[in-house]
Design a protein around this motif. Sequence first.
Motif, short mmCIF file in Angstrom:
data_model
loop_
_atom_site.label_atom_id
_atom_site.label_comp_id
_atom_site.label_asym_id
_atom_site.label_seq_id
_atom_site.Cartn_x
_atom_site.Cartn_y
_atom_site.Cartn_z
N ASN A 1 0.87 -1.18 0.00
CA ASN A 1 0.00 0.00 0.00
C ASN A 1 0.90 1.23 0.00
N ALA A 2 0.75 2.10 -0.98
CA ALA A 2 1.65 3.24 -1.13
C ALA A 2 1.49 4.28 -0.02
N GLN A 3 0.31 4.32 0.60
CA GLN A 3 0.08 5.31 1.65
C GLN A 3 0.68 4.85 2.99
N THR A 4 0.53 3.59 3.31
CA THR A 4 1.01 3.08 4.60
C THR A 4 2.35 2.34 4.48
N LEU A 5 2.71 1.97 3.24
CA LEU A 5 3.89 1.15 2.96
C LEU A 5 3.82 -0.21 3.65
N GLN A 6 2.60 -0.66 3.88
CA GLN A 6 2.37 -1.97 4.48
C GLN A 6 2.23 -3.04 3.40
N HIS A 7 2.77 -4.21 3.70
CA HIS A 7 2.67 -5.34 2.78
C HIS A 7 1.23 -5.84 2.70
N MET A 8 0.78 -6.16 1.48
CA MET A 8 -0.59 -6.64 1.29
C MET A 8 -0.64 -8.10 0.85
N GLN A 9 0.16 -8.44 -0.17
CA GLN A 9 0.08 -9.80 -0.70
C GLN A 9 1.34 -10.14 -1.49
N SER A 10 1.63 -11.43 -1.55
CA SER A 10 2.80 -11.92 -2.28
C SER A 10 2.39 -12.97 -3.30
N ARG A 11 3.24 -13.13 -4.30
CA ARG A 11 2.98 -14.19 -5.28
C ARG A 11 4.29 -14.57 -5.96
N GLN A 12 4.55 -15.85 -6.00
CA GLN A 12 5.76 -16.34 -6.65
C GLN A 12 5.51 -16.42 -8.16
N VAL A 13 6.51 -16.00 -8.92
CA VAL A 13 6.37 -16.04 -10.38
C VAL A 13 6.73 -17.44 -10.85
N ASN A 14 5.76 -18.16 -11.37
CA ASN A 14 6.03 -19.45 -11.97
C ASN A 14 5.22 -20.60 -11.46
N SER A 15 6.03 -21.45 -10.76
CA SER A 15 5.56 -22.69 -10.16
C SER A 15 4.83 -23.57 -11.16
N ILE A 16 5.35 -23.63 -12.37
CA ILE A 16 4.84 -24.63 -13.30
C ILE A 16 5.62 -25.92 -13.02
#
Length: 232
Positions: free
Chosen positions: A165-180
């Motif tokens: 979040n650009a206002q709070t700089l708090q982490h919201m969510q993650s996602r790994q690129v790939n996993s095929i």
Amino acid sequence: MVRIITVTLFIILSGCASTQNEKLTSKRVGVLTPEAHNNQFCYLYKGVTVFNNEFESENLVPNFSESYSEYVNKGITKSGNVPIHLGKLPANKISHYFERKEWDHSITLTQEGRSYIEAQLKTHQVDYILLPWLYSLDRCMVSVEVGYSDLDYALNSNVQLHLLNAQTLQHMQSRQVNSINSARSVYLPENKATPTPIDKTKLSEKLYVELEDDVFRLLDGDCCYSKRDDLP
């Protein structure tokens, strides 16, 4: 024993729920692009025995940074949001700017990282920030592993996506690129031990399409970092 299992499941589910995000639309998403560090396509063929293994690597053309920027922008646009370029993120600074927790994949900004992000926000107005985490500076940006069996393969990137979040700089969510992996189909060379230049290009392009899809699903609120069963 039941209590232990219950607590364990709670922690696992909490890890997913803590990064659950609402669907974002019509938002300005700032994109930090990783510099083309260790800009390598690596291919490992695992034969019947270790003596049959084959490994090769070569530079990615175009470089990973260019492809990352292109397909991340596509994913953001596809999700109904607006990509805003915030510049390239020095690879050797990522671990200094951000601290990543293994158990829930969340990101916390260090004081140095906070100063860096705040400097970007002075000249760019965004609602959210999409930043890349590199697992290792020694790891190839695109990695392919295939085995003797057609069920033994994986297509991976060195990048994990994080939404702030650009206002709070708090982490919201993650996602790994790939996993095929063997749970899903992937392009396999006709001769898996010696892929052609066309094979390598197709595999790299497949990874970038996955990157676009991961960005789309991240902004669509898809929890957490694994692929959904309804993907093509």
